[in-house]
Structures are given as structure tokens and as C-alpha cells.
Design a protein around this motif. Structure first.
Motif, PDB file in Angstrom:
ATOM      1  N   THR A  51       0.978  -1.178   0.000  1.00 55.58           N
ATOM      2  CA  THR A  51      -0.079   0.154   0.167  1.00 55.58           C
ATOM      3  C   THR A  51       0.778   1.237   0.130  1.00 55.58           C
ATOM      4  N   THR A  52       1.818   1.252   0.859  1.00 57.57           N
ATOM      5  CA  THR A  52       2.889   2.520   0.744  1.00 57.57           C
ATOM      6  C   THR A  52       3.585   2.633  -0.873  1.00 57.57           C
ATOM      7  N   ALA A  53       3.870   1.266  -1.270  1.00 58.51           N
ATOM      8  CA  ALA A  53       4.091   1.527  -2.981  1.00 58.51           C
ATOM      9  C   ALA A  53       3.101   2.336  -3.749  1.00 58.51           C
ATOM     10  N   TYR A  54       1.826   1.843  -3.448  1.00 52.73           N
ATOM     11  CA  TYR A  54       0.973   2.263  -4.278  1.00 52.73           C
ATOM     12  C   TYR A  54       0.623   3.771  -3.816  1.00 52.73           C
ATOM     13  N   ALA A  55       0.875   4.268  -2.836  1.00 46.64           N
ATOM     14  CA  ALA A  55       0.640   5.451  -2.397  1.00 46.64           C
ATOM     15  C   ALA A  55       1.806   6.266  -2.880  1.00 46.64           C
ATOM     16  N   LEU A  56       2.929   5.956  -2.939  1.00 44.91           N
ATOM     17  CA  LEU A  56       3.938   6.504  -3.677  1.00 44.91           C
ATOM     18  C   LEU A  56       4.227   6.791  -5.092  1.00 44.91           C
ATOM     19  N   MET A  57       3.371   5.697  -5.781  1.00 44.29           N
ATOM     20  CA  MET A  57       3.355   5.749  -7.192  1.00 44.29           C
ATOM     21  C   MET A  57       2.037   6.601  -7.580  1.00 44.29           C
ATOM     22  N   ASN A  58       1.020   6.766  -6.847  1.00 43.12           N
ATOM     23  CA  ASN A  58      -0.031   7.386  -7.243  1.00 43.12           C
ATOM     24  C   ASN A  58       0.050   8.835  -7.221  1.00 43.12           C
ATOM     25  N   ALA A  59       1.081   9.239  -5.945  1.00 43.78           N
ATOM     26  CA  ALA A  59       1.168  10.630  -5.813  1.00 43.78           C
ATOM     27  C   ALA A  59       2.398  11.271  -6.735  1.00 43.78           C
ATOM     28  N   GLY A  60       3.546  10.275  -7.483  1.00 45.08           N
ATOM     29  CA  GLY A  60       4.272  10.751  -8.271  1.00 45.08           C
ATOM     30  C   GLY A  60       5.548  11.136  -7.499  1.00 45.08           C
ATOM     31  N   THR A  61       5.784  10.614  -6.165  1.00 44.64           N
ATOM     32  CA  THR A  61       6.608  10.836  -5.033  1.00 44.64           C
ATOM     33  C   THR A  61       7.967  10.598  -5.481  1.00 44.64           C
ATOM     34  N   THR A  62       8.201   9.520  -6.095  1.00 45.64           N
ATOM     35  CA  THR A  62       9.539   8.855  -6.693  1.00 45.64           C
ATOM     36  C   THR A  62       9.303   8.303  -8.102  1.00 45.64           C
ATOM     37  N   SER A  63      10.624   8.301  -8.619  1.00 44.42           N
ATOM     38  CA  SER A  63      10.533   7.764 -10.086  1.00 44.42           C
ATOM     39  C   SER A  63      11.146   6.205 -10.122  1.00 44.42           C
ATOM     40  N   GLU A  64      11.372   5.683  -8.775  1.00 38.99           N
ATOM     41  CA  GLU A  64      11.893   4.291  -8.901  1.00 38.99           C
ATOM     42  C   GLU A  64      11.581   3.429  -7.406  1.00 38.99           C
ATOM     43  N   ILE A  65      10.933   2.562  -7.293  1.00 38.88           N
ATOM     44  CA  ILE A  65      10.626   1.648  -6.007  1.00 38.88           C
ATOM     45  C   ILE A  65      11.049   0.409  -6.367  1.00 38.88           C
ATOM     46  N   ALA A  66      11.582  -0.151  -5.363  1.00 38.92           N
ATOM     47  CA  ALA A  66      11.857  -1.682  -5.591  1.00 38.92           C
ATOM     48  C   ALA A  66      11.274  -2.228  -4.111  1.00 38.92           C
ATOM     49  N   LEU A  67      10.616  -3.331  -4.232  1.00 43.41           N
ATOM     50  CA  LEU A  67      10.003  -4.182  -3.350  1.00 43.41           C
ATOM     51  C   LEU A  67      10.842  -5.232  -3.045  1.00 43.41           C
ATOM     52  N   VAL A  68      11.252  -5.594  -1.575  1.00 44.03           N
ATOM     53  CA  VAL A  68      11.898  -6.738  -1.572  1.00 44.03           C
ATOM     54  C   VAL A  68      11.047  -7.839  -0.398  1.00 44.03           C
ATOM     55  N   ASP A  69      11.051  -8.939  -0.664  1.00 42.50           N
ATOM     56  CA  ASP A  69      10.399  -9.937   0.268  1.00 42.50           C
ATOM     57  C   ASP A  69      10.685 -11.098   0.030  1.00 42.50           C
ATOM     58  N   LEU A  70      10.590 -11.972   1.166  1.00 46.02           N
ATOM     59  CA  LEU A  70      11.114 -13.387   1.355  1.00 46.02           C
ATOM     60  C   LEU A  70      10.052 -14.355   0.405  1.00 46.02           C
ATOM     61  N   ASN A  71       8.530 -14.032   0.427  1.00 48.30           N
ATOM     62  CA  ASN A  71       7.637 -14.281  -0.354  1.00 48.30           C
ATOM     63  C   ASN A  71       7.861 -14.124  -1.892  1.00 48.30           C
ATOM     64  N   GLN A  72       8.392 -14.789  -2.431  1.00 48.93           N
ATOM     65  CA  GLN A  72       8.397 -14.235  -3.969  1.00 48.93           C
ATOM     66  C   GLN A  72       7.246 -14.154  -4.762  1.00 48.93           C
ATOM     67  N   LYS A  73       6.572 -15.453  -4.509  1.00 48.25           N
ATOM     68  CA  LYS A  73       5.125 -15.327  -5.059  1.00 48.25           C
ATOM     69  C   LYS A  73       4.332 -14.427  -4.871  1.00 48.25           C
ATOM     70  N   ARG A  74       4.173 -13.783  -3.528  1.00 45.62           N
ATOM     71  CA  ARG A  74       3.399 -12.595  -3.303  1.00 45.62           C
ATOM     72  C   ARG A  74       4.218 -11.373  -3.724  1.00 45.62           C
ATOM     73  N   LEU A  75       5.333 -11.286  -3.871  1.00 45.16           N
ATOM     74  CA  LEU A  75       6.148 -10.096  -4.469  1.00 45.16           C
ATOM     75  C   LEU A  75       5.920  -9.858  -5.721  1.00 45.16           C
ATOM     76  N   ALA A  76       6.143 -11.141  -6.365  1.00 46.24           N
ATOM     77  CA  ALA A  76       5.648 -11.028  -7.940  1.00 46.24           C
ATOM     78  C   ALA A  76       4.288 -10.469  -8.214  1.00 46.24           C
ATOM     79  N   GLY A  77       3.495 -11.083  -7.626  1.00 48.67           N
ATOM     80  CA  GLY A  77       2.106 -10.579  -7.756  1.00 48.67           C
ATOM     81  C   GLY A  77       1.742  -9.143  -7.444  1.00 48.67           C
TER      82      GLY A  77
END
Length: 318
Positions: free
Chosen positions: A22-48
């Protein structure tokens, strides 16, 4: 920390659960940053999550969103930690805290392995204690390690006051300070509406409110998270927006005043514990923590909140 060789608006988020995504969504929606990397142990959830976010890129300002690794911290201005364990049935708050400390012992060294210049923003609860743990594990300057603190609590406070007084929340200036939790403190003495103190505003309002109304509003602030969790299982929309606001203040070098959690250094006699006070936030993280003209009772409550946090820190051996 900040220098001309390290100018980037990239944000890495450790943890792609409800709050991280949701934080990533908020950042992209507001145009706050030009690049976001998400990191998670659950690779399936992360990919989705990354796929879902990328499918909305056509509707927002240009942004690159990727499934990342800890190496993405290397060129990030801000690293946000939202990862953590969920509370198990019958598990005590202390047991949960110990498990999250264990998780942070694996996360934080990976961040500083790649980047000692970034601001680390802790969101995982209990945020004040985990901000302190992050500070100690990382070895970074206190200005670079902050927690989301009571930014959300203060927003809840402003909203409830705005509803009660029938004014826009943007015109309510109010802070919750101390712990992001049950020992938090409402700074009523500096609360104002359009520069008018609450005492004066109440006289002009003529609603006839009593002290009990203040008590009810504050209790509703503290109960908010419990009610949301009971209703939908987790809180993530408002906290995602609160984190976005902190990120904006850092990336845009705003010198905005936000009640983030940071390590106290003698403020009101409080030392060596992380809690929230209104703080000037800019590209370096913490520029300055403000000592407010609080009443003696509020200072006493703030010190009590600090003791609650210090006791928990001692129980986990930090």
C-alpha cells in the motif's frame, strides 16, 4: 549524510505485505518517486504485488517498480522497513516483539551492507522499539534512523477533532506525542484551529463541550487501530499515506514538521529511547527535534511513555 554525489529519489521497501504494498501504491499514485524496489522473502506474493502495481503505471506519473533484492538498497535514498511477524493466537506482545527483533537482526545488516548513506524509515510495530533496535544494529547516526511514529496517530487526532468541530482537518493543528501505542500523549495545550487555541475556540464555538469530550476523542484515537483490525484484519491505507508524507518531506528536502519517532537526546530530560515529538524533517532525515511549550502534566505523561518504552527495550536485551 547528504552530498551532491548521492542524489536519488529511489525508494526500497523491505516487506511486500499489506503495509509495504500500500505504501508503494501511495508513492506511485502521488508521483513521489521515479523508482520503487520491493523486497520480500515470499517471492510469489512479491511478484503478484509488483505485477499488479505495474499494470497501473499508465495512469500515474512515470515510475519504475521492480521486484528487488537487498542490493537495491545501494542506490536508494530511503529504505522503508515494513516487514515483520504477525501476532499469533495467544502470543504476548513481548513474544511478538522478540520475534520481530530477530527478523530485524537479519534485515538491518543487509541494508547497511549496501548503503550507509540512506535514511532508514521503520514502520513495523512496535515502531518505537524497532526504530531503537534498528539504530543500535545499524550503527548509523541517529538522524538517519527514524520511525513513522505518531504521524498516523496525529492524523487520526486531527480528523476526529475536525469532525467534532465541523472544520476541515487541514485547519486543525494537533499532535499525538510519545509512544505509537497505548501510552501516547495528546498535546492538548498546543492544539489549535486556525491559530486559535482549543480553549478559545470552544468558547467561540458555543457547543458547550466538557472535558469528557476531550477524553472521548483521545480514547477514540487510541482505539482506532484496534477497531480497524477487528473490522478488516489490518490497517494499511492511512499508514501508507502517512509513510508517503514522510518520504515526500525527505526527498523534497522540505524541512516539514512531522511527529516521527527518533532517538531522544535530553529532550524534556528523556534520553536513549525512540519516541515521537514534532521534528523538522529534510533530506538528512532528522534536522531538529522541537521542544514544545507543553504543560507540566503533559511532560510528565511523556516521560511515563518513555519509561514504558525503556522497560520493553530492557526486556529484549538492548
Amino acid at each position: 549524510m547528504y552530498n551532491n554525489e548521492f542524489i536519488t529519489d529511489k525508494v526500497t521497501i523491505i516487506g511486500a505485505g499489506f503495509v509495504g504494498a500500500t505504501t508503494a501504491y501511495a508513492l506511485m499514485n502521488a508521483g513521489t518517486t521515479s523508482e520503487i524496489a520491493l523486497v520480500d522473502l515470499n517471492q510469489k506474493r512479491l511478484a503478484g504485488e509488483v505485477m499488479d502495481l505495474n499494470h497501473g503505471i499508465a495512469f500515474v506519473p512515470p515510475v519504475k517498480i521492480k521486484s528487488g533484492t537487498y542490493e537495491d538498497c545501494k542506490d536508494s535514498n530511503i529504505v522503508i522497513i515494513t516487514a515483520g511477524a504477525a501476532q499469533r493466537p495467544g502470543e504476548t506482545r513481548l513474544d511478538l516483539l522478540k520475534r520481530n527483533v530477530g527478523i530485524f537482526k537479519s534485515i538491518v545488516p543487509e541494508i547497511v551492507k549496501y548503503n550507509k548513506e540512506c535514511v532508514i524509515l521503520v514502520v513495523t510495530n512496535p515502531v518505537d522499539i524497532l526504530t531503537y533496535v534498528t539504530l543500535k544494529i545499524s550503527g548509523l547516526p541517529p538522524t538517519q534512523v527514524i520511525g513513522s511514529g505518531t504521524v498516523l496517530d496525529s492524523a487520526r487526532f486531527r480528523y476526529l477533532l475536525s469532525e467534532h468541530c465541523n472544520v476541515a482537518p487541514q485547519n486543525v493543528h494537533a499532535y499525538i506525542i510519545g509512544e505509537h501505542g497505548d501510552s501516547e500523549v495528546a498535546a492538548w495545550s498546543i492544539t489549535n484551529i486556525a491559530g486559535i487555541s482549543m480553549e478559545e475556540y470552544c468558547l467561540r464555538c458555543e457547543k458547550g463541550c466538557q472535558d469528557t469530550n476531550r477524553g472521548e476523542i483521545f480514547e477514540n484515537v487510541k482505539r482506532s487501530a484496534y477497531e480497524i483490525i477487528e473490522g478488516k484484519g489490518a490497517t494499511y491505507y492511512a499508514v501508507g499515506l502517512a509513510v508517503r508524507r514522510i518520504v515526500e518531506a525527505i526527498l523534497r528536502d522540505e524541512n516539514s514538521i512531522l511527529p516521527i519517532s527518533s532517538c531522544m537526546n535530553g529532550y524534556y530530560g528523556i534520553e536513549d529511547v525512540c519516541l515521537s515529538l514534532p521534528t523538522i524533517v529534510n533530506h538528512s532525515g532528522v534536522e531538529k527535534v522541537l521542544e514544545l511549550p507543553l504543560k507540566d502534566r503533559e511532560i510528565k505523561e511523556l516521560k511515563s511513555s518513555a519509561e514504558v518504552l525503556k522497560k520493553a527495550i530492557q526486556e529484549i536485551g538492548f
